[in-house]
Design an enzyme around this catalytic site. Structure first.
Site, mmCIF file in Angstrom:
data_model
loop_
_atom_site.group_PDB
_atom_site.id
_atom_site.type_symbol
_atom_site.label_atom_id
_atom_site.label_comp_id
_atom_site.label_asym_id
_atom_site.label_seq_id
_atom_site.Cartn_x
_atom_site.Cartn_y
_atom_site.Cartn_z
ATOM 1 N N GLY A 116 0.354 23.275 6.929
ATOM 2 C CA GLY A 116 -0.383 24.063 7.952
ATOM 3 C C GLY A 116 0.043 23.304 9.017
ATOM 4 N N GLY A 182 7.205 -7.276 2.347
ATOM 5 C CA GLY A 182 5.738 -7.014 2.961
ATOM 6 C C GLY A 182 5.057 -7.785 1.835
ATOM 7 N N GLY A 184 1.499 -7.573 2.227
ATOM 8 C CA GLY A 184 0.319 -7.122 2.638
ATOM 9 C C GLY A 184 -0.308 -6.498 1.346
ATOM 10 N N VAL A 185 -1.225 -5.634 1.663
ATOM 11 C CA VAL A 185 -2.202 -5.003 0.455
ATOM 12 C C VAL A 185 -1.405 -4.510 -0.620
ATOM 13 C CG1 VAL A 185 -4.165 -3.780 0.068
ATOM 14 C CG2 VAL A 185 -3.984 -4.615 2.180
ATOM 15 N N GLY A 272 3.615 -1.045 5.716
ATOM 16 C CA GLY A 272 2.729 -0.681 6.523
ATOM 17 C C GLY A 272 2.933 1.004 6.446
ATOM 18 N N ARG A 273 1.854 1.841 6.750
ATOM 19 C CA ARG A 273 1.745 3.160 6.732
ATOM 20 C C ARG A 273 1.674 3.740 8.161
ATOM 21 N NH1 ARG A 273 1.475 5.532 1.756
ATOM 22 N NH2 ARG A 273 0.631 7.387 2.521
ATOM 23 N N HIS A 445 -29.949 -13.028 -13.519
ATOM 24 C CA HIS A 445 -29.038 -14.301 -14.211
ATOM 25 C C HIS A 445 -28.940 -13.911 -15.569
ATOM 26 C CE1 HIS A 445 -27.984 -18.275 -14.982
ATOM 27 N NE2 HIS A 445 -28.569 -18.430 -16.178
HETATM 28 P P1 FAD Z 1 -4.156 11.460 2.545
HETATM 29 O O1 FAD Z 1 -4.735 10.830 1.201
HETATM 30 O O2 FAD Z 1 -2.829 10.825 2.843
HETATM 31 O O3 FAD Z 1 -4.002 12.770 2.452
HETATM 32 C C1 FAD Z 1 -3.281 13.664 3.422
HETATM 33 C C2 FAD Z 1 -3.042 15.067 2.379
HETATM 34 O O4 FAD Z 1 -2.588 16.037 3.740
HETATM 35 C C3 FAD Z 1 -1.897 14.892 1.567
HETATM 36 O O5 FAD Z 1 -2.176 15.398 0.467
HETATM 37 C C4 FAD Z 1 -0.674 15.535 2.308
HETATM 38 O O6 FAD Z 1 0.370 16.159 1.585
HETATM 39 C C5 FAD Z 1 -1.614 16.422 3.196
HETATM 40 N N1 FAD Z 1 -0.776 17.161 4.565
HETATM 41 C C6 FAD Z 1 -0.201 16.461 5.333
HETATM 42 N N2 FAD Z 1 0.322 16.898 6.335
HETATM 43 C C7 FAD Z 1 -0.032 18.328 6.049
HETATM 44 C C8 FAD Z 1 0.209 19.645 6.680
HETATM 45 N N3 FAD Z 1 0.685 19.931 7.862
HETATM 46 N N4 FAD Z 1 -0.240 20.819 5.812
HETATM 47 C C9 FAD Z 1 -0.883 20.836 4.753
HETATM 48 N N5 FAD Z 1 -1.040 19.517 4.204
HETATM 49 C C10 FAD Z 1 -0.753 18.438 4.768
HETATM 50 N N6 FAD Z 1 -7.320 2.945 0.023
HETATM 51 C C11 FAD Z 1 -8.401 2.569 -0.245
HETATM 52 O O7 FAD Z 1 -9.288 2.622 0.260
HETATM 53 N N7 FAD Z 1 -8.383 1.651 -1.450
HETATM 54 C C12 FAD Z 1 -7.422 1.604 -2.297
HETATM 55 O O8 FAD Z 1 -7.354 0.895 -3.524
HETATM 56 C C13 FAD Z 1 -6.116 1.956 -1.703
HETATM 57 N N8 FAD Z 1 -4.959 1.696 -2.594
HETATM 58 C C14 FAD Z 1 -3.932 2.284 -2.211
HETATM 59 C C15 FAD Z 1 -2.772 2.275 -2.753
HETATM 60 C C16 FAD Z 1 -1.574 2.800 -2.367
HETATM 61 C C17 FAD Z 1 -0.347 2.274 -3.053
HETATM 62 C C18 FAD Z 1 -1.732 3.378 -1.080
HETATM 63 C C19 FAD Z 1 -0.102 3.903 -0.694
HETATM 64 C C20 FAD Z 1 -2.470 3.560 -0.284
HETATM 65 C C21 FAD Z 1 -3.752 3.024 -0.798
HETATM 66 N N9 FAD Z 1 -5.046 3.170 -0.163
HETATM 67 C C22 FAD Z 1 -6.330 2.652 -0.648
HETATM 68 C C23 FAD Z 1 -4.879 3.899 1.154
HETATM 69 C C24 FAD Z 1 -5.651 5.398 1.143
HETATM 70 O O9 FAD Z 1 -4.874 6.203 -0.023
HETATM 71 C C25 FAD Z 1 -5.737 6.289 2.519
HETATM 72 O O10 FAD Z 1 -6.071 5.314 3.225
HETATM 73 C C26 FAD Z 1 -6.002 7.579 2.305
HETATM 74 O O11 FAD Z 1 -5.526 8.256 0.965
HETATM 75 C C27 FAD Z 1 -6.095 8.392 3.168
HETATM 76 O O12 FAD Z 1 -6.794 9.523 3.174
HETATM 77 P P2 FAD Z 1 -6.477 10.856 3.851
HETATM 78 O O13 FAD Z 1 -7.318 11.784 3.439
HETATM 79 O O14 FAD Z 1 -6.677 10.413 5.504
HETATM 80 O O15 FAD Z 1 -5.031 11.153 3.907
HETATM 81 P P1 NAD Z 2 -0.201 -3.901 5.383
HETATM 82 O O1 NAD Z 2 -0.182 -3.728 6.605
HETATM 83 O O2 NAD Z 2 -1.288 -4.452 4.687
HETATM 84 O O3 NAD Z 2 1.260 -4.939 4.905
HETATM 85 C C1 NAD Z 2 2.399 -5.011 5.487
HETATM 86 C C2 NAD Z 2 3.192 -6.298 5.400
HETATM 87 O O4 NAD Z 2 4.331 -5.986 5.885
HETATM 88 C C3 NAD Z 2 2.327 -7.019 6.660
HETATM 89 O O5 NAD Z 2 1.984 -8.220 6.390
HETATM 90 C C4 NAD Z 2 3.357 -7.005 7.631
HETATM 91 O O6 NAD Z 2 3.505 -8.551 8.408
HETATM 92 C C5 NAD Z 2 4.840 -7.070 6.740
HETATM 93 N N1 NAD Z 2 5.787 -6.393 7.348
HETATM 94 C C6 NAD Z 2 6.126 -5.647 8.340
HETATM 95 N N2 NAD Z 2 7.385 -5.487 8.566
HETATM 96 C C7 NAD Z 2 7.928 -6.340 7.767
HETATM 97 C C8 NAD Z 2 9.421 -6.773 7.819
HETATM 98 N N3 NAD Z 2 10.557 -6.038 8.435
HETATM 99 N N4 NAD Z 2 9.919 -7.909 6.811
HETATM 100 C C9 NAD Z 2 8.876 -8.365 6.286
HETATM 101 N N5 NAD Z 2 7.538 -8.185 6.118
HETATM 102 C C10 NAD Z 2 7.045 -6.958 7.089
HETATM 103 O O7 NAD Z 2 0.341 -2.294 4.824
HETATM 104 P P2 NAD Z 2 0.802 -1.944 3.295
HETATM 105 O O8 NAD Z 2 0.636 -3.107 2.250
HETATM 106 O O9 NAD Z 2 2.011 -1.246 3.326
HETATM 107 O O10 NAD Z 2 -0.473 -0.934 3.150
HETATM 108 C C11 NAD Z 2 -0.806 0.259 4.067
HETATM 109 C C12 NAD Z 2 -1.840 0.795 4.237
HETATM 110 O O11 NAD Z 2 -2.435 1.249 2.865
HETATM 111 C C13 NAD Z 2 -2.671 -0.643 4.629
HETATM 112 O O12 NAD Z 2 -3.350 -0.241 5.981
HETATM 113 C C14 NAD Z 2 -3.843 -0.452 3.616
HETATM 114 O O13 NAD Z 2 -5.368 -0.363 4.309
HETATM 115 C C15 NAD Z 2 -3.744 0.793 2.887
HETATM 116 N N6 NAD Z 2 -4.004 0.317 1.524
HETATM 117 C C16 NAD Z 2 -5.107 -0.072 1.117
HETATM 118 C C17 NAD Z 2 -5.324 -0.489 -0.200
HETATM 119 C C18 NAD Z 2 -6.575 -1.207 -0.725
HETATM 120 O O14 NAD Z 2 -7.468 -0.798 0.021
HETATM 121 N N7 NAD Z 2 -6.849 -1.887 -1.638
HETATM 122 C C19 NAD Z 2 -4.274 -0.751 -1.008
HETATM 123 C C20 NAD Z 2 -2.915 -0.427 -0.714
HETATM 124 C C21 NAD Z 2 -2.952 0.095 0.491
#
Ligand code: FAD
Ligand code: NAD
Length: 472
Positions: A116, A182, A184-185, A272-273, A445
């Site tokens: 879209g 990284g 991070g999470v 990061g994302r 408990h």
């Molecule tokens: P998304 O889930 O990214 O969905 C966006 C959708 O839009 C996708 O399907 C994409 O294909 C579609 N799209 C994009 N552009 C277009 C376009 N122009 N036209 C049509 N479709 C399009 N968060 C948590 O809260 N708990 C967790 O445990 C957790 N674990 C994670 C683990 C990993 C490995 C990763 C990568 C992320 C994790 N997250 C977690 C983060 C979570 O996935 C995101 O915060 C969440 O998916 C964001 O939701 P959203 O709907 O904004 O976007």
């Molecule tokens: P993040 O921001 O948690 O961690 C990225 C880490 O990479 C940071 O600590 C940063 O300092 C480090 N970093 C950045 N550039 C670097 C470099 N050049 N060399 C070494 N380290 C570097 O991001 P993420 O782990 O990629 O996750 C992305 C997003 O997805 C987060 O915002 C998180 O909220 C979401 N997520 C959430 C969950 C959950 O809720 N359990 C799980 C996975 C992802």
């Protein structure tokens, strides 16, 4: 109503819009590994759900190997079948994404499979997966296009050797040596999965502070525990370059001691994302983005264009599924004339390691920085009967409350099932509860929840199962 994106932000918004009587279409371009369109976005297909499925399976395996004997269970030889583990994960994902398709059908939502692009006047150009094109128009448009992994020049992706988080959720064999850029999470969760399955895992983290966004009392303990699990977490390590070899990757990184090299078999880039908004709107549409590429929105997720809203990872705030879903609900209700609010101060964060880390509200560091006078109560799981019965005694609960009003300002949990326990703190804080409110609540408990009760009692220096501080 047109919603672009069917992740947890967009699909929930679409369902709420349909519930409120709007004729709703949801456009999404996601396709699974077989090229089949799938709803649920990153969260269901390549994020929250597959990662938690693998965390669960790998934890099960690690317990059988390491904890069973402690319980007097002789597990015999425990073997791994990684393809079967991946197939289970794929089934969980498939069942859930199909579930959303069923919900769409039952709510009468049109699922439009394709890309879209926002045009002026709330029109949307769609390129369908088959190649056909059409233009739709609506009274309101919600943009929910989510986010993508950040790429870094020092580590370009390569087949299955240098991958992002999606790639690391698909391997069907365990790498002997795994590098992760990284800590991070994502780095910690995926690092935990592959470590439990037998990989030697090294995490290279640029920052010198571990998990800077979380309460440092808990993260200091977490770092010790994770290192004990043989997660080799190297802080202050800045990756400079990567080089592919015949069978792996050599990483060059710099820390305070100088340059180092690290040889691994596979590498995950988890730094990061970034919002997925490039080319989302035509120039004529005039959609305002900020310098990070996030769609500019006000506190109610309204963009600069009348009738166009944006939610989820594509806008400011934490990139969390539940945050996007709540924004989706709020936008749908606001369009329907209601007055919902999303309370951004009460959004819990969870890191699904073992033990888990979960928190809501302010950290102790943030309170100090803001000059807010607070009281703190900490209770260790070591003193919890249930935690001992479970052989899960690592970690603690910490309650922070305002020194003058006793209103709870933050709750931080490092421990088994912290992801479930934190919900109780969110409810208490949503009702503007005080530490005394929690302290006067009766908890069953023996439960892990009693540790939250005791931490609240500890704010008033009256925890029952803590030794009194020794007088010097
Ligand atoms: P998304 O889930 O990214 O969905 C966006 C959708 O839009 C996708 O399907 C994409 O294909 C579609 N799209 C994009 N552009 C277009 C376009 N122009 N036209 C049509 N479709 C399009 N968060 C948590 O809260 N708990 C967790 O445990 C957790 N674990 C994670 C683990 C990993 C490995 C990763 C990568 C992320 C994790 N997250 C977690 C983060 C979570 O996935 C995101 O915060 C969440 O998916 C964001 O939701 P959203 O709907 O904004 O976007
Ligand atoms: P993040 O921001 O948690 O961690 C990225 C880490 O990479 C940071 O600590 C940063 O300092 C480090 N970093 C950045 N550039 C670097 C470099 N050049 N060399 C070494 N380290 C570097 O991001 P993420 O782990 O990629 O996750 C992305 C997003 O997805 C987060 O915002 C998180 O909220 C979401 N997520 C959430 C969950 C959950 O809720 N359990 C799980 C996975 C992802």
């Amino acid at each position: 109503m047109i919603v672009i994106g069917a992740g947890p932000a967009g699909y929930v918004a679409a369902i709420r819009c349909a519930q409120l009587g709007m004729k709703t279409a949801c456009i999404d371009e996601w396709r699974d590994h077989q090229g089949v369109p799938a709803l649920g976005g990153t969260c269901l297909n390549a994020g929250c759900i597959p990662s938690k499925a693998l965390l669960e399976s790998s934890e099960f395996y690690a317990r059988l190997r390491e904890a069973a004997a402690h319980h007097g269970i002789v597990a015999g030889e425990v073997a791994l079948d990684v393809p079967a583990m991946m197939a289970r994960k794929d089934t969980v994902v498939h069942d859930l994404t199909e579930g959303i398709a069923t919900l769409f059908r039952s709510n009468g939502i049109d699922w439009i499979q394709g890309h879209g692009r926002l045009l002026p006047e709330r029109k949307v150009h769609v390129t369908l997966h088959g190649g056909d094109e059409r233009t739709l128009a609506a009274g309101h448009v919600i943009l929910a296009t989510g986010s993508l992994p950040v790429a870094i020049e020092a580590a370009p992706l390569h087949a299955d050797r240098i991958v992002d988080s999606s790639g690391a959720l698909e391997w069907t064999s365990v790498p002997r040596r795994l590098g992760i850029i990284g800590a991070g999470v994502i780095g910690l969760e995926l690092g935990s999965v592959w470590r439990r399955l037998g990989a030697e895992v090294t995490l290279l983290e640029a920052q010198t502070v571990f998990l800077a966004m979380a309460d440092q009392q808990l993260t200091r303990s977490a770092l010790v525990l994770f290192r004990k699990q043989a997660l080799d977490i190297r802080l202050g390590a800045l990756v400079k370059s990567t080089r592919l070899t015949d069978d792996g990757v050599v990483i060059e990184y710099q820390d305070a001691d100088g340059m180092h090299t690290l040889a691994v078999d596979r590498l995950v880039v988890a730094v990061g994302r970034t919002p997925c908004t490039r080319g989302l709107a035509s120039a004529e549409a005039g959609l305002l983005l900020d310098e990070g590429g996030f769609i500019h929105v006000d506190e109610h997720c309204a963009t600069n264009l009348p009738g166009v809203y944006a939610i989820g990872d594509a806008v400011r705030g934490p990139m969390l599924a539940h945050k996007g879903s709540e924004e989706g609900i709020a936008v749908a209700e606001r369009i329907a004339g209601q007055s919902p609010e999303v309370n951004y101060e009460r959004i819990a964060s969870v890191i699904y390691t073992q033990p888990e880390i979960a928190w809501v509200g302010k950290t102790e560091e943030a309170l100090k920085q803001a000059g807010i006078d607070y009281r703190s109560g900490v209770f260790p799981f070591l003193a919890s009967g249930r935690a001992r019965a479970m052989h899960e005694t690592d970690g603690m609960v910490k309650v922070l409350s305002d020194a003058a009003t006793d209103r709870v300002l933050g709750v931080h949990i490092l421990g088994s099932h912290a992801s479930e326990l934190i919900g109780q703190a969110v409810i208490a804080m949503e009702f503007d509860g005080s530490s005394e409110d929690i302290a006067r609540t009766v908890f069953a408990h023996p439960t892990l929840s009693e540790a939250l009760h005791e931490a609240a009692l500890a704010v008033g220096k009256r925890a029952l199962h803590l030794l009194k501080p020794r007088r010097s």
